[in-house]
Design an enzyme around this catalytic site. Structure first.
Site, PDB file in Angstrom:
ATOM      1  N   GLY A 151      80.150   9.622 133.498  1.00 56.39           N
ATOM      2  CA  GLY A 151      79.758  11.011 133.304  1.00 56.39           C
ATOM      3  C   GLY A 151      80.869  11.962 133.717  1.00 56.39           C
ATOM      4  CB  CYS A 152      81.587  15.433 132.728  1.00 56.47           C
ATOM      5  SG  CYS A 152      79.933  16.151 132.780  1.00 56.47           S
ATOM      6  CE1 TYR A 153      79.356  19.418 137.429  1.00 53.07           C
ATOM      7  CE2 TYR A 153      77.259  18.638 136.561  1.00 53.07           C
ATOM      8  CZ  TYR A 153      78.107  19.684 136.892  1.00 53.07           C
ATOM      9  OH  TYR A 153      77.714  20.983 136.687  1.00 53.07           O
TER      10      TYR A 153
END
Length: 344
Positions: A151-153
């Protein structure tokens, strides 16, 4: 070298559009099909602006019986829960699947259900999936056909923390994380909370008390630390389109020096093509530097007054947090230089 045929399932969202652009400019890939239920039959060029080269491809419906023979590599840029419906038959057919959803990021089905609110759609495949953050799992990626793009986070958080946890430099349960993401992180959808009038000149926290990405963050940090890690994570919606800024505050273990921190980052990232590490007292990351790239910038500062280490990182949520990282994963899986198609 013959071109590797690729299909992108879910090509009309922000991440899917970015994948289309990157795939079309990649010297080793041939984009064979792009799918979108709502745009089926429409010319790709009319729906996605600024393509790197001409193409007469049209969006099609995502019917695997029509698509499976077209390619050996499939990108899944569809919501969690739906991705598994495609992954199961594709893996059975021996295809390489890079999933940009959350369906195969977690190792335990029970943890997935606890954070995503429904049973895992394909628990038997979890043991066949690799959490494919290249800078951490580079050696494992070529062994798997099912590759879960982080995921990005989590990408913005794992990259600065894993080198420190691996070397036992920080207190594993003292980690506080504040992240801010642009509106594109919520996907391309009509929602009151993401209208211009709601986001412009505004800044707010969301996802409390437990954002779904905490499951992924704690899983990977615990593996790096070789002990259970529990974090405080506060995500924010920011008034920009793309990009993530993360600030991490953590306690150092007793007698850890600045030299040890510097050495940890030097050892892990000096030769990494997409990561820059700096001291925050000398220069700070700049989100504009990483937008529309696969780069991550990390800076750190030891606050001797409080004994806390402050770490900053920034990535593009659609780039290193999604589409360009998926291309880097494929490069790694295929044995190509990881910068292929991602320079600049």
């Amino acid at each position: 070298m013959s071109l590797t045929p690729v299909v992108i399932i879910g090509a009309s969202g922000y991440t899917g559009e970015e994948l289309v652009r990157l795939t079309l400019r990649h010297p080793h890939l041939q984009l064979q099909a792009v799918t979108s239920r709502q745009n089926a039959g429409e010319l790709l060029e009319r729906k996605i602006p600024a393509l790197p080269r001409k193409t007469d491809l049209r969006f099609s419906n995502p019917h695997l019986d029509e698509l499976a023979h077209l390619a050996s590599v499939f990108f899944l840029a569809v919501p969690h829960g739906l991705a598994a419906e495609y992954a199961v038959p594709l893996i059975q057919m021996g295809k390489i699947v890079i999933d940009l959803s959350a369906d195969f990021r977690l190792r335990e089905a029970a943890r997935y259900e606890a954070f995503y609110g429904h049973p895992h759609p394909a628990p038997s495949l979890l043991s066949q999936a690799c959490y494919a953050l290249p800078e951490i799992r580079r050696e494992m990626i070529p062994q798997y056909n099912l590759l879960a793009a982080p995921g990005c986070y989590p990408t913005s958080i794992l990259l600065p923390l894993v080198p420190l946890l691996r070397r036992k430099l920080i207190e594993a349960n003292s980690i506080t994380i504040t992240s801010a993401s642009g509106v594109s992180g919520a996907g391309k959808k009509a929602d009151l909370a993401y209208l211009f009038g709601e986001v412009n000149e505004n800044f707010r926290a969301y996802g409390l008390p437990l954002h779904r990405h905490v499951s992924e963050i704690e899983q990977e940090l615990s593996l790096a630390a070789e002990e259970n890690v529990c974090v405080t994570f506060i995500p924010h919606l920011a008034p920009w389109h793309r990009g993530i800024w993360t600030t991490i505050v953590v306690m150092l273990k007793a007698n850890v020096s600045e030299a040890e921190i510097h050495a940890a980052y030097e050892r892990d990232y000096t030769s990494e093509p997409f990561i820059s590490v700096m001291r925050a007292t000398e220069v700070m990351p700049d989100m504009r530097n990483v937008q529309r790239t696969n780069r991550a910038e990390i800076a750190w500062h030891l606050d001797s007054r409080t004994g806390r280490l402050i770490v900053f990182s920034t990535i593009d949520n659609l780039g290193k947090g999604a589409a360009s990282q998926a291309i880097q994963i494929l490069n790694c899986r295929m044995g190509w230089p990881e910068t292929t198609g991602l320079e600049g």
